[in-house]
Design a protein around this motif. Structure first.
Motif, PDB file in Angstrom:
ATOM      1  N   TRP A 125       1.213   8.991  -1.632  1.00  0.00           N
ATOM      2  CA  TRP A 125       0.616   9.056  -0.370  1.00  0.00           C
ATOM      3  C   TRP A 125       1.375   8.849   0.720  1.00  0.00           C
ATOM      4  CZ3 TRP A 125      -4.987   7.643  -0.253  1.00  0.00           C
ATOM      5  CH2 TRP A 125      -5.385   7.928  -1.571  1.00  0.00           C
ATOM      6  N   THR A 127       1.818   8.065   5.101  1.00  0.00           N
ATOM      7  CA  THR A 127       1.119   7.171   6.307  1.00  0.00           C
ATOM      8  C   THR A 127       1.624   7.863   7.405  1.00  0.00           C
ATOM      9  OG1 THR A 127       2.456   5.416   6.258  1.00  0.00           O
ATOM     10  CG2 THR A 127       0.608   5.287   4.994  1.00  0.00           C
ATOM     11  N   VAL A 145       0.331  18.151   1.442  1.00  0.00           N
ATOM     12  CA  VAL A 145      -0.230  17.025   1.282  1.00  0.00           C
ATOM     13  C   VAL A 145      -1.878  17.220   1.558  1.00  0.00           C
ATOM     14  CG1 VAL A 145      -0.485  14.518   1.388  1.00  0.00           C
ATOM     15  CG2 VAL A 145       1.899  15.677   1.357  1.00  0.00           C
ATOM     16  N   GLU A 148      -6.734  13.765   2.448  1.00  0.00           N
ATOM     17  CA  GLU A 148      -7.169  12.601   2.013  1.00  0.00           C
ATOM     18  C   GLU A 148      -6.054  11.805   1.652  1.00  0.00           C
ATOM     19  OE1 GLU A 148      -8.022  15.303  -1.436  1.00  0.00           O
ATOM     20  OE2 GLU A 148      -8.070  15.456   0.735  1.00  0.00           O
ATOM     21  N   ARG A 149      -4.932  12.296   1.338  1.00  0.00           N
ATOM     22  CA  ARG A 149      -3.676  11.519   1.089  1.00  0.00           C
ATOM     23  C   ARG A 149      -3.007  11.030   2.304  1.00  0.00           C
ATOM     24  NH1 ARG A 149      -2.045  11.662  -4.282  1.00  0.00           N
ATOM     25  NH2 ARG A 149      -3.747  11.707  -5.748  1.00  0.00           N
ATOM     26  N   GLN A 151      -2.941   8.775   5.460  1.00  0.00           N
ATOM     27  CA  GLN A 151      -3.302   7.888   6.280  1.00  0.00           C
ATOM     28  C   GLN A 151      -2.945   7.595   7.511  1.00  0.00           C
ATOM     29  OE1 GLN A 151      -4.064   4.601   3.128  1.00  0.00           O
ATOM     30  NE2 GLN A 151      -5.963   5.675   2.436  1.00  0.00           N
ATOM     31  N   ASP A 177       2.035   5.478  -5.886  1.00  0.00           N
ATOM     32  CA  ASP A 177       0.946   4.857  -6.710  1.00  0.00           C
ATOM     33  C   ASP A 177       1.217   4.633  -7.966  1.00  0.00           C
ATOM     34  OD1 ASP A 177      -1.243   4.112  -7.800  1.00  0.00           O
ATOM     35  OD2 ASP A 177      -2.541   5.892  -7.542  1.00  0.00           O
ATOM     36  N   GLY A 187      -5.437   3.933  -1.683  1.00  0.00           N
ATOM     37  CA  GLY A 187      -4.282   4.220  -0.655  1.00  0.00           C
ATOM     38  C   GLY A 187      -3.744   3.106  -0.186  1.00  0.00           C
ATOM     39  N   TYR A 195       0.077   0.520  -4.285  1.00  0.00           N
ATOM     40  CA  TYR A 195       0.828   1.677  -3.319  1.00  0.00           C
ATOM     41  C   TYR A 195       2.132   1.183  -2.870  1.00  0.00           C
ATOM     42  CZ  TYR A 195      -3.756   3.891  -4.332  1.00  0.00           C
ATOM     43  OH  TYR A 195      -4.665   4.377  -4.795  1.00  0.00           O
TER      44      TYR A 195
END
Length: 889
Positions: A125, A127, A145, A148-149, A151, A177, A187, A195
């Protein structure tokens, strides 16, 4: 994938992508605002700030880092560590987000066979900062990517700055993860335990102003160049790629952890409390190895204090785990060096130095613990018996002041017993001691007068004219008198006095040279014994002493006479110091700079910078060189020059000295040329001989030699010769054969001591039969609980307990609890047979019961365990506690 291979792949990947591989900088930060390097970007900070022009546009490194801010959390979580390694790639205006993001993703997800780390993209994931649409678009459109992965997070999580005005910018982080067994889905914003962050990409593009550390500061504008600073935690990635639960179980740290468990007789994973202690040991030993490898020495300030603190935590944790006071650091240090040498080959070359520093600290701390723990236990018991929960600040201060106990250790030990420490009171007492020490030092050097009084004397009387380079006598006028800290027109017989003269032959203490002593005489009326001379202000000489007879007054004319015997002895020491300094530089190189000195009559000490001890052979070479030079009767010349002239001719400037435009140069041919304001002999032959007494450490990177000069040296050699003669006579051996003869005697003595130990152990084991016969039933098991025969130590105790257990057989549950008190420290060993273990009776549980009664701790395996404590008077109580626990099983 081994940790060393992860580091190699990272550097190789970025080198292939045009980055310059930069070796790790030292843990000791060059940045004056930092104590130790806490992040991978620190060595590149001057380039990011524009203070220096980088020699490369892009770089990559594996940087050693130390962070102690969260030291109390080390071992309790899977994330915190004091020492860690940060893999990083950096761009100084060459590329930005559109290149940095794909490079990171490529290395992380490329299959292992193709040189990458081979992580499944479905486990990753990312950010980005709240409004960083550019980074989000690159992750989504260029890397692929799924939206939804990706953030978005705020400034606390995804914005970087140094905490002060300067470069700043948004971050983008890659998370791995670990799976549903570690937490909830959703996430990084949902669960940062499941995570875990493995890579942080910092997009350094703005300049920030004054404000908070993490947020609340204004953005002043764009940087001239957009920079990239990334950091990938090597240990965290190793945990992921090696499939282990946390960084402490990876190949490098895990080797130290499991060796610590083996030495302590415990097993990792059996007990959470023990696991925390083991993780602290593993982390701290590795940190200590790396700090010492970079030149840090244990001390009470700065980096030395960090090292001392983590070493002492390691030592104490091993004692708690093993229940013994065995020295384990040498073994654990060797394991750590061997584990780390593939990444840092220089550790193997420095192994002897690293072992020496850590072994010495462990030995010193053993003495501190032995005496301090007893005091702590008594004070803690006193607190509990009084119904209190706060360990007093005065007791904490006594531990620190008398036994050298660091406050951090007192806090830890108190917490283990459910107590808090009155830190406020402790700090107040510490400050009071510092204030008193300053006042005492001021009183010693300057009496009790306020400095403003000396300023008035200097203004009124003018600077003192120093005649001592050429004269030992003078007729001088009294310009000021101080009695009891206040100015006075006169001083009478018996009074302590400070006197200012218009001119003086007395040397005031400075530059390592002690002050002259002597007399001030008012013809036919008064005599003052001068005991010390100080310069509280530049140019003002203050003669401290006692009025032996009569009365001395301001404006009197005095006959000033120094003690010439003392002066000449000090001069010999001072000149010898210059010779020793030159000889040390010849032996060790220019890095052997002066770090302090003291020249007293016939004796000197000289401090110099060096990482390692000289050793006997090199010390002898230095001594021989000095005596060879001084026997040549070299003239000692002094000349006044400008500072620039003196430095151009190669004169050495001394430690701690401040120089004006005009300086005094002391030359002994071209062998020694130094700036020096002290007094010296006219030629080296006046020294007679110089005898080095030895060499020692005074702190981090500083060594000290001490020496005798002239008659004092001769007297020492004469005594040593007489002593050697007596030994030769007693051993009936010629002097030249004494070393071999003494070696032979010592070898026979050691062999005899070993034989005595063997016989003592055998004697202890002979008691096994009679001890087994005294077994008595307590509840479900036969129990032997008694003190072992006199002379039993920890090893003998374990062997005896195992022997007695064997004699009791397996027909029914049996427990053997034996105690001994070697070196006034109670030790307990518990051994249980298989039948008892099946009945739920474990040696590790029982040893905890006994050790707590003794005021200590312990641990071990289900069949045999060992513990110890500090209170030998509670041995019977500990044995009865074991019987009671078994009876209730």
């Amino acid at each position: 994938m081994e940790t060393a291979e992860i580091a190699r792949r990272f550097l190789s990947f970025f080198e292939k992508n045009g980055h310059t591989v930069v070796p790790s900088a030292s843990l000791i930060a060059e940045d004056p605002t930092l104590l130790l390097v806490p992040a991978g970007m620190v060595p590149f900070k001057p380039y990011f700030l524009g203070q220096r022009t980088p020699p490369f546009e892009t770089a990559t490194s594996v940087q050693k880092c130390i962070r102690t801010k969260d030291i109390e959390e080390v071992g309790k979580t899977s994330r915190h560590a004091t020492f860690f390694q940060m893999l990083g790639n950096f761009s100084f205006g060459a590329y930005f987000k559109e290149q940095a993001i794909p490079l990171a993703w490529e290395l992380v997800t490329t299959p292992v066979a193709d040189g990458g780390f081979g992580i499944d993209p479905e486990r990753l994931w990312v950010t980005v900062y709240l409004d960083d649409d550019e980074a989000a678009a690159i992750w989504r459109d260029k890397v692929g990517v799924r939206p939804e992965r990706i953030q978005r997070m705020g400034m606390e999580e995804n914005y970087w700055s140094m905490g002060v005005p300067g470069p700043c910018g948004p971050c983008s982080e890659i998370f791995y993860d670990r799976g549903p067994e570690y937490g909830v889905e959703g996430g990084p914003e949902a669960d940062e335990n499941r995570y875990i962050e493995i890579w942080n990409l910092v997009f350094m593009q703005y300049e920030r102003g004054e404000g908070g550390d993490k947020s609340g500061f204004p953005i002043l504008g764009d940087l001239p160049k957009k920079n990239i600073d990334t950091g990938l935690g090597l240990e965290r990635l190793a945990a992921v790629l090696q499939g282990v639960d946390n960084i402490y179980e990876t190949d490098i740290i895990g080797r130290v952890l499991h060796r610590a468990a083996e030495l302590a007789g415990v097993r990792y994973g059996d007990d959470h409390g023990q696991d925390v202690l083991l993780r602290v040991v593993a982390d701290h030993v590795r940190s200590a190895v790396m700090l010492v490898g970079d030149g840090v020495k244990p001390g009470n300030e700065k980096a030395g204090y960090v090292l001392r603190r983590i070493l002492r935590r390691s030592i104490r944790n091993m004692r708690l785990l093993s229940g013994t006071d065995t020295a384990y650091m040498h073994d654990l240090t060797a394991v750590s060096i061997d584990a780390m040498k593939d990444i840092y080959p220089d550790l193997a070359d420095k192994a002897d130095v690293i072992h020496g520093v850590i072994d010495t600290e462990e030995a010193g701390f053993a003495d501190t613990l032995r005496s301090g723990t007893t005091l702590f236990t008594r004070a803690a018991e006193r607190t509990r018996h009084a119904g209190g929960t706060v360990f007093s600040g005065s007791d904490a201060f006594q531990l620190h002041d008398t036994y050298g106990f660091p406050i951090d250790l007192t806090l830890e030990m108190a917490a283990e017993q459910g107590l808090t420490v009155d830190e406020t009171a402790f700090r107040e007492l510490m400050q009071r001691q510092k204030d008193t020490a300053k006042a005492d030092a001021k009183a010693k050097k300057l009496g009790n007068a306020d400095v403003s009084l000396y300023a008035q004397l200097l203004e009124g009387a003018g600077a003192t004219d120093f005649l001592g380079y050429t004269d030992v006598l003078s007729e001088s006028a009294v310009r000021g008198i101080v009695v009891g800290g206040v100015s006075s027109p006169a001083a009478r017989e018996g009074e302590k006095v400070e006197i200012v003269l218009d001119r003086t032959p007395f040397y005031a203490e400075s530059g390592g040279q002690l002050a002259d002593t002597g007399t001030l005489t008012v013809e036919g009326r008064a005599v003052v014994d001068v005991e010390d001379v100080q310069k509280p202000l530049p140019g003002l000489f203050v003669h401290r002493g006692t009025v032996r007879a009569g009365e001395i007054a301001v404006d009197d004319t005095v006959h000033a006479a120094i003690d010439t015997g003392r002066r000449h002895a000090i001069e010999r020491s001072h000149s010898a110091t210059h010779l020793i300094h030159s000889a040390l530089r010849n032996a060790l190189g220019p890095s052997a700079g002066q770090a302090g000195s003291e020249n007293s009559p016939g004796r000197l000490r000289f401090d110099f910078t060096a990482d390692n001890a000289l050793g006997e052979s090199r010390l002898s070479e230095v001594e021989e060189e000095v005596n060879t030079v001084l026997s040549g009767d070299i003239a000692v010349r002094t000349e006044e020059k400008t500072l620039d002239e003196a430095l151009k001719m190669g004169a050495l400037a001394m430690f701690g000295e401040k120089y004006g435009d005009r300086v005094r140069v002391v030359e002994m041919s071209d062998y020694s040329v130094e700036l020096c304001g002290g007094t010296h002999v006219p030629s080296t032959a006046r020294l007679g001989i110089v005898k080095l007494l030895g060499e020692s450490s005074t702190g981090s990177g500083v060594r000290r030699v001490e020496a005798l000069v002239g008659v004092d040296a001769f007297r020492r050699l004469s005594k040593e010769s007489a002593l050697v003669g007596r030994i030769s006579e007693q051993l009936k051996s010629p002097r030249e054969e004494l070393p071999e003869r003494i070696d032979s005697v010592v070898s026979r003595l050691r062999a005899a001591e070993k034989e005595i130990e063997r016989l003592r152990a055998a004697q202890v084991l002979q008691a096994a039969g009679s001890i087994a016969e005294r077994a008595r039933r307590h509840g479900p098991a036969l129990v032997v609980a008694e003190q072992a025969p006199e002379g039993a130590g920890g090893d003998e105790l374990r062997a005896l307990a195992a022997d007695v257990r064997g004699r009791l057989g397996e027909a029914e549950p049996a427990v053997v609890a034996l105690t001994a008190v070697p070196k006034d420290r109670p030790v307990v060993v518990i051994a249980v047979n298989k039948a008892a273990q099946k009945a739920g009776i474990k040696a590790g549980d029982l040893v905890g019961v006994a050790a707590r009664a003794l005021g200590g701790g312990g641990g071990g395996k289900p069949d045999i365990a060992q513990g110890g404590g500090t209170d030998a008077s509670k041995v019977d109580e500990a044995l009865r506690a074991v019987e009671a626990r078994v009876a209730g099983a």
